[in-house]
Design a protein around this motif. Structure first.
Motif, PDB file in Angstrom:
ATOM      1  N   ASP A 128      -8.297   1.709   8.744  1.00  0.00           N
ATOM      2  CA  ASP A 128      -8.863   1.656   7.407  1.00  0.00           C
ATOM      3  C   ASP A 128      -9.578   2.945   7.018  1.00  0.00           C
ATOM      4  OD1 ASP A 128      -7.934  -0.884   6.924  1.00  0.00           O
ATOM      5  OD2 ASP A 128      -9.764  -1.863   7.618  1.00  0.00           O
ATOM      6  N   SER A 129      -9.582   3.928   7.901  1.00  0.00           N
ATOM      7  CA  SER A 129     -10.206   5.216   7.596  1.00  0.00           C
ATOM      8  C   SER A 129      -9.401   6.330   8.251  1.00  0.00           C
ATOM      9  CB  SER A 129     -11.657   5.266   8.085  1.00  0.00           C
ATOM     10  OG  SER A 129     -12.177   6.578   7.975  1.00  0.00           O
ATOM     11  N   TRP A 145     -17.061   1.197   4.054  1.00  0.00           N
ATOM     12  CA  TRP A 145     -16.388   0.848   5.304  1.00  0.00           C
ATOM     13  C   TRP A 145     -15.984   2.091   6.095  1.00  0.00           C
ATOM     14  CZ3 TRP A 145     -16.583  -2.757   8.552  1.00  0.00           C
ATOM     15  CH2 TRP A 145     -15.560  -2.991   9.479  1.00  0.00           C
ATOM     16  N   THR A 146     -15.462   3.107   5.408  1.00  0.00           N
ATOM     17  CA  THR A 146     -15.079   4.320   6.135  1.00  0.00           C
ATOM     18  C   THR A 146     -16.316   5.012   6.704  1.00  0.00           C
ATOM     19  OG1 THR A 146     -13.535   6.183   6.054  1.00  0.00           O
ATOM     20  CG2 THR A 146     -15.139   6.067   4.296  1.00  0.00           C
ATOM     21  N   ILE A 174      -9.790   8.246   2.801  1.00  0.00           N
ATOM     22  CA  ILE A 174     -10.962   7.393   2.633  1.00  0.00           C
ATOM     23  C   ILE A 174     -10.615   5.942   2.907  1.00  0.00           C
ATOM     24  CG2 ILE A 174     -12.693   6.561   0.982  1.00  0.00           C
ATOM     25  CD1 ILE A 174     -12.408   9.203  -0.501  1.00  0.00           C
ATOM     26  N   VAL A 175      -9.407   5.534   2.560  1.00  0.00           N
ATOM     27  CA  VAL A 175      -9.053   4.113   2.567  1.00  0.00           C
ATOM     28  C   VAL A 175      -8.013   3.744   3.619  1.00  0.00           C
ATOM     29  CG1 VAL A 175      -9.599   3.892   0.128  1.00  0.00           C
ATOM     30  CG2 VAL A 175      -7.265   4.442   0.794  1.00  0.00           C
ATOM     31  N   ILE A 177       0.833  -1.206   0.000  1.00  0.00           N
ATOM     32  CA  ILE A 177       0.000   0.000   0.000  1.00  0.00           C
ATOM     33  C   ILE A 177       0.867   1.256   0.000  1.00  0.00           C
ATOM     34  CG2 ILE A 177      -1.696   1.305   1.330  1.00  0.00           C
ATOM     35  CD1 ILE A 177      -2.860  -1.349   2.268  1.00  0.00           C
ATOM     36  N   SER A 178       1.888   1.268   0.850  1.00  0.00           N
ATOM     37  CA  SER A 178       2.775   2.431   0.902  1.00  0.00           C
ATOM     38  C   SER A 178       3.584   2.579  -0.376  1.00  0.00           C
ATOM     39  CB  SER A 178       3.727   2.314   2.101  1.00  0.00           C
ATOM     40  OG  SER A 178       3.023   2.441   3.321  1.00  0.00           O
ATOM     41  N   THR A 179       3.916   1.460  -1.018  1.00  0.00           N
ATOM     42  CA  THR A 179       4.645   1.523  -2.281  1.00  0.00           C
ATOM     43  C   THR A 179       3.826   2.256  -3.327  1.00  0.00           C
ATOM     44  OG1 THR A 179       5.637  -0.622  -1.748  1.00  0.00           O
ATOM     45  CG2 THR A 179       5.886   0.167  -4.001  1.00  0.00           C
ATOM     46  N   GLY A 180       2.530   1.930  -3.429  1.00  0.00           N
ATOM     47  CA  GLY A 180       1.660   2.625  -4.367  1.00  0.00           C
ATOM     48  C   GLY A 180       1.468   4.087  -4.017  1.00  0.00           C
TER      49      GLY A 180
END
Length: 421
Positions: free
Chosen positions: A323-324, A298-299, A371-372, A202-205
Protein backbone atom coordinates in the motif's frame (compact mmCIF):
# COMPACT_ATOMS: atom_id res chain seq x y z
CA UNK A 1 17.09 12.88 -43.64
CA UNK A 2 14.22 14.27 -45.66
CA UNK A 3 11.88 17.01 -44.49
CA UNK A 4 9.11 14.46 -44.25
CA UNK A 5 11.22 12.33 -41.93
CA UNK A 6 11.85 15.30 -39.70
CA UNK A 7 8.15 16.07 -39.54
CA UNK A 8 7.52 12.51 -38.42
CA UNK A 9 9.52 12.94 -35.25
CA UNK A 10 13.03 12.41 -36.59
CA UNK A 11 12.37 9.03 -38.24
CA UNK A 12 11.59 8.05 -41.79
CA UNK A 13 7.79 7.69 -41.99
CA UNK A 14 8.18 5.12 -44.76
CA UNK A 15 10.29 2.82 -42.60
CA UNK A 16 8.27 -0.24 -41.48
CA UNK A 17 7.81 -0.55 -37.74
CA UNK A 18 9.00 -3.75 -36.06
CA UNK A 19 6.26 -6.08 -34.87
CA UNK A 20 8.09 -8.03 -32.16
CA UNK A 21 8.33 -5.13 -29.64
CA UNK A 22 4.62 -4.44 -30.15
CA UNK A 23 3.78 -8.11 -29.59
CA UNK A 24 5.95 -8.08 -26.47
CA UNK A 25 4.11 -5.09 -25.04
CA UNK A 26 0.71 -6.64 -25.76
CA UNK A 27 1.95 -9.84 -24.11
CA UNK A 28 2.99 -7.95 -20.97
CA UNK A 29 -0.45 -6.34 -20.94
CA UNK A 30 -2.53 -9.48 -21.36
CA UNK A 31 -0.61 -12.51 -20.09
CA UNK A 32 -2.30 -12.40 -16.67
CA UNK A 33 -5.70 -12.43 -18.35
CA UNK A 34 -4.62 -15.41 -20.46
CA UNK A 35 -3.42 -17.30 -17.39
CA UNK A 36 -6.67 -16.46 -15.61
CA UNK A 37 -8.63 -17.93 -18.53
CA UNK A 38 -6.51 -21.09 -18.41
CA UNK A 39 -6.92 -21.38 -14.64
CA UNK A 40 -10.69 -20.93 -14.92
CA UNK A 41 -11.38 -23.16 -17.91
CA UNK A 42 -8.45 -25.48 -18.69
CA UNK A 43 -6.08 -26.31 -15.83
CA UNK A 44 -4.74 -24.93 -12.58
CA UNK A 45 -1.80 -22.54 -12.65
CA UNK A 46 0.68 -21.57 -9.95
CA UNK A 47 3.07 -18.75 -9.11
CA UNK A 48 5.92 -20.47 -10.98
CA UNK A 49 4.02 -20.15 -14.25
CA UNK A 50 3.38 -16.48 -13.61
CA UNK A 51 7.04 -15.82 -12.82
CA UNK A 52 8.06 -17.84 -15.86
CA UNK A 53 5.98 -15.64 -18.15
CA UNK A 54 7.49 -12.51 -16.64
CA UNK A 55 11.02 -13.89 -17.01
CA UNK A 56 10.42 -14.60 -20.70
CA UNK A 57 8.98 -11.13 -21.30
CA UNK A 58 11.77 -9.27 -19.45
CA UNK A 59 14.53 -11.43 -20.96
CA UNK A 60 13.18 -10.86 -24.47
CA UNK A 61 12.99 -7.12 -23.86
CA UNK A 62 16.61 -7.13 -22.68
CA UNK A 63 17.71 -9.20 -25.67
CA UNK A 64 16.07 -6.78 -28.09
CA UNK A 65 17.10 -3.65 -26.19
CA UNK A 66 20.76 -4.33 -25.55
CA UNK A 67 22.99 -3.25 -28.40
CA UNK A 68 26.69 -2.71 -28.78
CA UNK A 69 26.84 0.26 -26.43
CA UNK A 70 28.75 -0.71 -23.28
CA UNK A 71 26.80 1.62 -20.94
CA UNK A 72 23.72 -0.63 -20.51
CA UNK A 73 25.91 -3.65 -19.77
CA UNK A 74 27.83 -1.66 -17.16
CA UNK A 75 24.53 -0.52 -15.63
CA UNK A 76 23.27 -4.10 -15.41
CA UNK A 77 26.54 -5.26 -13.89
CA UNK A 78 26.35 -2.59 -11.18
CA UNK A 79 22.69 -3.39 -10.51
CA UNK A 80 23.23 -7.13 -10.14
CA UNK A 81 26.31 -6.59 -7.98
CA UNK A 82 24.32 -4.31 -5.68
CA UNK A 83 21.46 -6.82 -5.52
CA UNK A 84 23.82 -9.66 -4.64
CA UNK A 85 25.44 -7.51 -1.95
CA UNK A 86 22.06 -6.78 -0.34
CA UNK A 87 21.04 -10.43 -0.43
CA UNK A 88 24.33 -11.45 1.16
CA UNK A 89 23.99 -8.88 3.95
CA UNK A 90 20.35 -9.69 4.82
CA UNK A 91 20.84 -12.72 4.31
CA UNK A 92 17.88 -13.48 2.05
CA UNK A 93 17.57 -14.52 -1.57
CA UNK A 94 14.82 -12.36 -3.00
CA UNK A 95 14.49 -12.61 -6.79
CA UNK A 96 11.39 -10.38 -6.71
CA UNK A 97 13.51 -7.37 -5.78
CA UNK A 98 15.65 -7.99 -8.87
CA UNK A 99 12.57 -8.49 -11.04
CA UNK A 100 10.90 -5.28 -9.81
CA UNK A 101 13.76 -3.03 -10.82
CA UNK A 102 14.80 -4.96 -13.91
CA UNK A 103 11.44 -4.29 -15.62
CA UNK A 104 12.06 -0.51 -15.99
CA UNK A 105 15.60 -1.08 -17.25
CA UNK A 106 14.59 -3.73 -19.81
CA UNK A 107 11.66 -1.91 -21.36
CA UNK A 108 13.37 1.49 -21.27
CA UNK A 109 16.27 0.02 -23.26
CA UNK A 110 13.80 -1.63 -25.64
CA UNK A 111 12.04 1.67 -26.29
CA UNK A 112 15.28 3.55 -26.79
CA UNK A 113 16.67 0.92 -29.15
CA UNK A 114 13.58 1.08 -31.37
CA UNK A 115 14.09 4.86 -31.68
CA UNK A 116 10.64 5.32 -33.20
CA UNK A 117 7.92 7.02 -31.14
CA UNK A 118 5.36 5.93 -33.73
CA UNK A 119 5.73 2.42 -32.34
CA UNK A 120 4.83 3.68 -28.88
CA UNK A 121 1.91 5.53 -30.48
CA UNK A 122 0.63 2.32 -32.01
CA UNK A 123 1.23 0.31 -28.84
CA UNK A 124 -0.69 2.89 -26.81
CA UNK A 125 -3.64 2.89 -29.21
CA UNK A 126 -3.84 -0.90 -29.59
CA UNK A 127 -3.44 -1.43 -25.84
CA UNK A 128 -6.08 1.19 -25.11
CA UNK A 129 -8.58 -0.46 -27.45
CA UNK A 130 -7.95 -3.87 -25.87
CA UNK A 131 -8.39 -2.48 -22.35
CA UNK A 132 -11.62 -0.64 -23.23
CA UNK A 133 -13.14 -3.58 -25.13
CA UNK A 134 -12.55 -6.03 -22.27
CA UNK A 135 -13.57 -3.41 -19.73
CA UNK A 136 -16.90 -2.91 -21.49
CA UNK A 137 -17.33 -6.68 -21.82
CA UNK A 138 -16.88 -7.05 -18.08
CA UNK A 139 -19.04 -4.05 -17.25
CA UNK A 140 -21.95 -4.93 -19.55
CA UNK A 141 -21.91 -8.74 -19.21
CA UNK A 142 -20.37 -9.42 -15.80
CA UNK A 143 -21.92 -12.88 -15.33
CA UNK A 144 -20.54 -14.04 -18.67
CA UNK A 145 -17.17 -12.39 -18.01
CA UNK A 146 -16.58 -14.19 -14.69
CA UNK A 147 -17.60 -17.48 -16.34
CA UNK A 148 -14.43 -17.24 -18.41
CA UNK A 149 -12.30 -15.20 -15.99
CA UNK A 150 -12.69 -16.13 -12.32
CA UNK A 151 -10.36 -13.45 -11.02
CA UNK A 152 -10.25 -14.24 -7.32
CA UNK A 153 -9.70 -17.92 -8.04
CA UNK A 154 -6.71 -16.97 -10.19
CA UNK A 155 -5.16 -14.82 -7.47
CA UNK A 156 -5.60 -17.61 -4.94
CA UNK A 157 -3.96 -20.07 -7.36
CA UNK A 158 -0.92 -17.83 -7.85
CA UNK A 159 -0.59 -17.26 -4.09
CA UNK A 160 -1.34 -13.54 -4.05
CA UNK A 161 -4.55 -13.91 -2.02
CA UNK A 162 -5.07 -16.34 0.85
CA UNK A 163 -8.25 -18.45 0.62
CA UNK A 164 -9.33 -17.06 4.00
CA UNK A 165 -9.29 -13.51 2.58
CA UNK A 166 -11.83 -14.26 -0.15
CA UNK A 167 -15.02 -12.25 0.39
CA UNK A 168 -18.44 -13.47 -0.68
CA UNK A 169 -19.49 -9.86 -1.31
CA UNK A 170 -17.19 -9.43 -4.33
CA UNK A 171 -17.86 -12.90 -5.76
CA UNK A 172 -15.39 -13.83 -8.50
CA UNK A 173 -13.97 -10.30 -8.67
CA UNK A 174 -10.87 -8.96 -6.95
CA UNK A 175 -11.39 -7.38 -3.52
CA UNK A 176 -11.38 -3.87 -5.01
CA UNK A 177 -13.76 -4.84 -7.82
CA UNK A 178 -16.67 -3.24 -5.96
CA UNK A 179 -16.62 0.25 -4.48
CA UNK A 180 -17.79 -0.08 -0.84
CA UNK A 181 -18.89 3.54 -0.74
CA UNK A 182 -20.38 5.65 -3.52
CA UNK A 183 -18.71 5.75 -6.93
CA UNK A 184 -16.82 8.98 -7.60
CA UNK A 185 -16.90 9.10 -11.41
CA UNK A 186 -20.40 8.89 -12.91
CA UNK A 187 -22.17 7.50 -9.81
CA UNK A 188 -25.10 6.21 -11.87
CA UNK A 189 -22.84 3.41 -13.15
CA UNK A 190 -23.07 1.67 -9.79
CA UNK A 191 -20.46 0.16 -7.44
CA UNK A 192 -18.83 -2.18 -9.99
CA UNK A 193 -15.30 -1.15 -11.00
CA UNK A 194 -14.08 -2.72 -14.26
CA UNK A 195 -10.84 -4.70 -14.05
CA UNK A 196 -10.51 -5.38 -17.80
CA UNK A 197 -7.37 -7.32 -18.79
CA UNK A 198 -5.59 -6.31 -15.58
CA UNK A 199 -7.99 -8.38 -13.40
CA UNK A 200 -8.10 -5.58 -10.81
CA UNK A 201 -9.35 -2.01 -11.25
CA UNK A 202 -6.40 -0.15 -9.75
CA UNK A 203 -4.12 -1.03 -12.66
CA UNK A 204 -6.89 -0.19 -15.13
CA UNK A 205 -7.05 3.35 -13.76
CA UNK A 206 -3.26 3.67 -13.70
CA UNK A 207 -3.06 2.52 -17.30
CA UNK A 208 -5.66 5.09 -18.31
CA UNK A 209 -3.52 7.83 -16.79
CA UNK A 210 -0.47 6.55 -18.69
CA UNK A 211 -2.35 6.72 -22.01
CA UNK A 212 -3.51 10.25 -21.22
CA UNK A 213 0.04 11.40 -20.36
CA UNK A 214 1.46 9.95 -23.59
CA UNK A 215 -1.26 11.48 -25.78
CA UNK A 216 -0.82 14.83 -24.00
CA UNK A 217 2.86 14.84 -24.95
CA UNK A 218 2.38 13.65 -28.54
CA UNK A 219 0.45 16.39 -30.40
CA UNK A 220 1.65 15.00 -33.73
CA UNK A 221 0.61 11.36 -33.18
CA UNK A 222 -2.02 9.72 -35.35
CA UNK A 223 -5.37 9.13 -33.60
CA UNK A 224 -4.20 11.14 -30.62
CA UNK A 225 -7.68 11.95 -29.37
CA UNK A 226 -8.82 8.34 -29.72
CA UNK A 227 -5.90 7.23 -27.54
CA UNK A 228 -6.67 9.91 -24.96
CA UNK A 229 -10.35 8.94 -25.02
CA UNK A 230 -9.41 5.29 -24.41
CA UNK A 231 -7.40 6.35 -21.36
CA UNK A 232 -10.22 8.43 -19.96
CA UNK A 233 -12.71 5.62 -20.58
CA UNK A 234 -10.50 3.19 -18.66
CA UNK A 235 -10.36 5.66 -15.75
CA UNK A 236 -14.15 6.02 -15.69
CA UNK A 237 -14.87 2.29 -16.02
CA UNK A 238 -12.53 1.52 -13.11
CA UNK A 239 -13.76 4.52 -11.10
CA UNK A 240 -10.15 5.52 -10.56
CA UNK A 241 -10.02 8.67 -8.48
CA UNK A 242 -6.25 8.41 -8.56
CA UNK A 243 -6.14 8.20 -12.36
CA UNK A 244 -8.37 11.25 -12.74
CA UNK A 245 -6.27 13.29 -10.30
CA UNK A 246 -3.04 12.25 -12.03
CA UNK A 247 -4.38 13.54 -15.35
CA UNK A 248 -5.00 16.94 -13.77
CA UNK A 249 -1.66 17.19 -11.98
CA UNK A 250 0.29 15.82 -14.98
CA UNK A 251 -1.28 18.47 -17.21
CA UNK A 252 0.00 21.18 -14.84
CA UNK A 253 3.44 19.51 -14.80
CA UNK A 254 3.44 19.41 -18.61
CA UNK A 255 3.07 23.17 -18.89
CA UNK A 256 5.52 23.97 -16.08
CA UNK A 257 8.23 21.49 -17.16
CA UNK A 258 10.25 23.98 -19.28
CA UNK A 259 10.74 26.30 -16.28
CA UNK A 260 11.33 23.61 -13.65
CA UNK A 261 14.99 22.84 -12.83
CA UNK A 262 16.03 19.22 -13.03
CA UNK A 263 17.18 19.13 -9.39
CA UNK A 264 13.59 19.85 -8.29
CA UNK A 265 12.45 16.55 -9.82
CA UNK A 266 15.53 14.79 -8.49
CA UNK A 267 14.60 15.84 -4.97
CA UNK A 268 10.80 15.49 -5.30
CA UNK A 269 10.28 11.89 -4.08
CA UNK A 270 12.77 12.29 -1.23
CA UNK A 271 11.15 15.51 -0.04
CA UNK A 272 7.84 13.65 -0.03
CA UNK A 273 9.43 10.70 1.76
CA UNK A 274 10.82 12.98 4.49
CA UNK A 275 7.46 14.73 4.78
CA UNK A 276 5.61 11.43 5.21
CA UNK A 277 8.13 10.26 7.80
CA UNK A 278 7.71 13.45 9.84
CA UNK A 279 3.92 13.19 9.54
CA UNK A 280 4.02 9.58 10.68
CA UNK A 281 6.10 10.37 13.75
CA UNK A 282 4.24 13.48 14.92
CA UNK A 283 0.65 12.76 13.91
CA UNK A 284 -1.74 11.44 16.53
CA UNK A 285 -4.38 10.59 13.91
CA UNK A 286 -5.42 6.93 14.05
CA UNK A 287 -8.70 6.87 12.10
CA UNK A 288 -8.09 5.72 8.53
CA UNK A 289 -10.52 6.56 5.74
CA UNK A 290 -10.66 5.36 2.15
CA UNK A 291 -9.62 8.66 0.58
CA UNK A 292 -6.40 10.39 -0.40
CA UNK A 293 -5.86 11.82 3.08
CA UNK A 294 -6.32 8.35 4.52
CA UNK A 295 -3.82 6.94 2.04
CA UNK A 296 -1.29 9.59 3.04
CA UNK A 297 -1.78 8.66 6.69
CA UNK A 298 -1.37 4.97 5.93
CA UNK A 299 1.80 5.40 3.87
CA UNK A 300 3.22 7.55 6.69
CA UNK A 301 2.48 4.74 9.14
CA UNK A 302 4.14 2.16 6.91
CA UNK A 303 7.25 4.28 6.39
CA UNK A 304 7.69 4.94 10.10
CA UNK A 305 7.16 1.23 10.84
CA UNK A 306 10.38 0.35 9.00
CA UNK A 307 13.40 -0.53 11.08
CA UNK A 308 16.71 1.23 10.37
CA UNK A 309 17.92 -1.95 8.67
CA UNK A 310 14.83 -2.00 6.45
CA UNK A 311 15.41 1.62 5.40
CA UNK A 312 18.75 0.53 3.94
CA UNK A 313 17.35 -2.69 2.45
CA UNK A 314 19.12 -4.94 4.94
CA UNK A 315 16.17 -6.42 6.81
CA UNK A 316 15.31 -10.08 6.11
CA UNK A 317 11.70 -9.39 7.09
CA UNK A 318 9.19 -8.91 4.29
CA UNK A 319 6.06 -7.33 5.80
CA UNK A 320 3.09 -6.35 3.64
CA UNK A 321 4.03 -2.93 2.24
CA UNK A 322 2.15 -2.95 -1.07
CA UNK A 323 0.00 0.00 0.00
CA UNK A 324 3.04 2.29 -0.06
CA UNK A 325 5.52 2.35 -2.92
CA UNK A 326 7.91 4.44 -0.83
CA UNK A 327 8.05 1.96 2.06
CA UNK A 328 8.16 -0.99 -0.35
CA UNK A 329 11.06 0.47 -2.36
CA UNK A 330 13.14 1.17 0.74
CA UNK A 331 12.56 -2.33 2.07
CA UNK A 332 13.45 -3.92 -1.27
CA UNK A 333 16.62 -2.10 -2.39
CA UNK A 334 17.35 0.38 0.38
CA UNK A 335 17.73 4.14 0.41
CA UNK A 336 20.95 4.15 -1.64
CA UNK A 337 19.40 1.92 -4.28
CA UNK A 338 16.35 4.19 -4.55
CA UNK A 339 18.57 7.27 -4.88
CA UNK A 340 20.61 5.56 -7.58
CA UNK A 341 17.64 4.41 -9.66
CA UNK A 342 15.80 7.72 -9.43
CA UNK A 343 18.96 9.62 -10.37
CA UNK A 344 19.42 7.41 -13.43
CA UNK A 345 15.87 8.14 -14.49
CA UNK A 346 16.09 11.91 -14.00
CA UNK A 347 19.54 12.29 -15.58
CA UNK A 348 19.09 9.83 -18.46
CA UNK A 349 19.87 12.03 -21.47
CA UNK A 350 17.01 13.20 -23.66
CA UNK A 351 17.46 14.31 -27.25
CA UNK A 352 14.75 16.96 -27.24
CA UNK A 353 12.94 19.35 -24.85
CA UNK A 354 9.78 17.42 -25.71
CA UNK A 355 11.24 14.32 -24.05
CA UNK A 356 11.95 16.28 -20.84
CA UNK A 357 8.30 17.31 -20.69
CA UNK A 358 7.20 13.70 -20.93
CA UNK A 359 9.74 12.68 -18.29
CA UNK A 360 8.37 15.31 -15.90
CA UNK A 361 4.85 13.93 -16.42
CA UNK A 362 6.11 10.39 -15.74
CA UNK A 363 7.94 11.59 -12.62
CA UNK A 364 4.70 13.19 -11.43
CA UNK A 365 2.82 9.93 -11.99
CA UNK A 366 5.43 7.88 -10.11
CA UNK A 367 5.71 10.27 -7.15
CA UNK A 368 1.94 10.24 -6.70
CA UNK A 369 1.48 6.52 -7.33
CA UNK A 370 4.01 5.53 -4.69
CA UNK A 371 1.85 7.24 -2.07
CA UNK A 372 -0.94 4.71 -2.54
CA UNK A 373 0.60 1.58 -4.09
CA UNK A 374 3.67 -0.35 -5.20
CA UNK A 375 2.06 -1.05 -8.58
CA UNK A 376 4.69 1.12 -10.25
CA UNK A 377 6.61 -2.18 -10.46
CA UNK A 378 3.76 -4.15 -12.04
CA UNK A 379 4.74 -5.30 -15.53
CA UNK A 380 1.11 -4.98 -16.66
CA UNK A 381 1.41 -1.20 -16.72
CA UNK A 382 5.15 -0.62 -16.30
CA UNK A 383 6.16 -2.30 -19.58
CA UNK A 384 4.41 0.24 -21.80
CA UNK A 385 5.26 3.19 -19.52
CA UNK A 386 9.00 2.54 -19.63
CA UNK A 387 8.92 1.68 -23.33
CA UNK A 388 7.31 5.09 -23.91
CA UNK A 389 10.00 6.76 -21.77
CA UNK A 390 12.80 5.09 -23.73
CA UNK A 391 11.16 5.97 -27.05
CA UNK A 392 10.73 9.57 -25.95
CA UNK A 393 14.33 9.94 -24.74
CA UNK A 394 15.67 8.38 -27.95
CA UNK A 395 13.62 10.53 -30.33
CA UNK A 396 15.75 13.34 -31.77
CA UNK A 397 13.00 14.84 -33.92
CA UNK A 398 12.29 18.58 -33.79
CA UNK A 399 9.53 20.12 -31.75
CA UNK A 400 6.22 20.02 -33.61
CA UNK A 401 5.49 23.36 -35.23
CA UNK A 402 1.88 24.53 -35.25
CA UNK A 403 0.46 24.88 -38.72
CA UNK A 404 0.52 28.45 -39.99
CA UNK A 405 -2.91 30.05 -40.29
CA UNK A 406 -4.26 30.04 -43.80
CA UNK A 407 -4.45 33.42 -45.48
CA UNK A 408 -8.05 33.71 -46.57
CA UNK A 409 -7.55 37.10 -48.26
CA UNK A 410 -7.08 36.89 -52.06
CA UNK A 411 -3.55 37.34 -53.30
CA UNK A 412 -3.09 39.65 -56.27
CA UNK A 413 -0.10 40.02 -58.49
CA UNK A 414 1.47 43.40 -59.05
CA UNK A 415 0.06 43.53 -62.55
CA UNK A 416 -3.45 42.85 -61.35
CA UNK A 417 -3.07 45.51 -58.67
CA UNK A 418 -2.08 48.01 -61.36
CA UNK A 419 -5.20 47.24 -63.40
CA UNK A 420 -7.38 47.76 -60.34
CA UNK A 421 -5.99 51.26 -59.93
Amino acid sequence: MTGQAAMAGGVDPTRPMPTLPLALLIGALTFNMALCFINTNVMGINDTMVMGCEVVLVATALYLGLGRNAAPYLLLAVFFSYAVLLMAMRPLIDPKAVRDFLIPVAFYLLGKSCNDPRLADRAALVSGIIVVVFGLFEFLALDLYVTYFNIIKYYVARGTVAPSDVSSQTGALFASGLRPDSRTLLPFLGPHRASSVFLEPISTGNFGAILYIWALNRPQMAKRWLTMAAGMTAIVLSDSRFGANVCIVATVAYFTAPITPRFVWLAAPFVMLIGFAIYGFVSAEVNWQNNFAGRMLWTSRLITSLSPAAVFGLSPDKPFLSDSGYAYSLNQIGLFGVIGFWSLFIFAPEKSPRAWRFKVCVATYICLLMIVSDSVYSIKTAALLWFMTGSSDGDAGPEPVPAAPRNIAPEYSAAMAGRMH
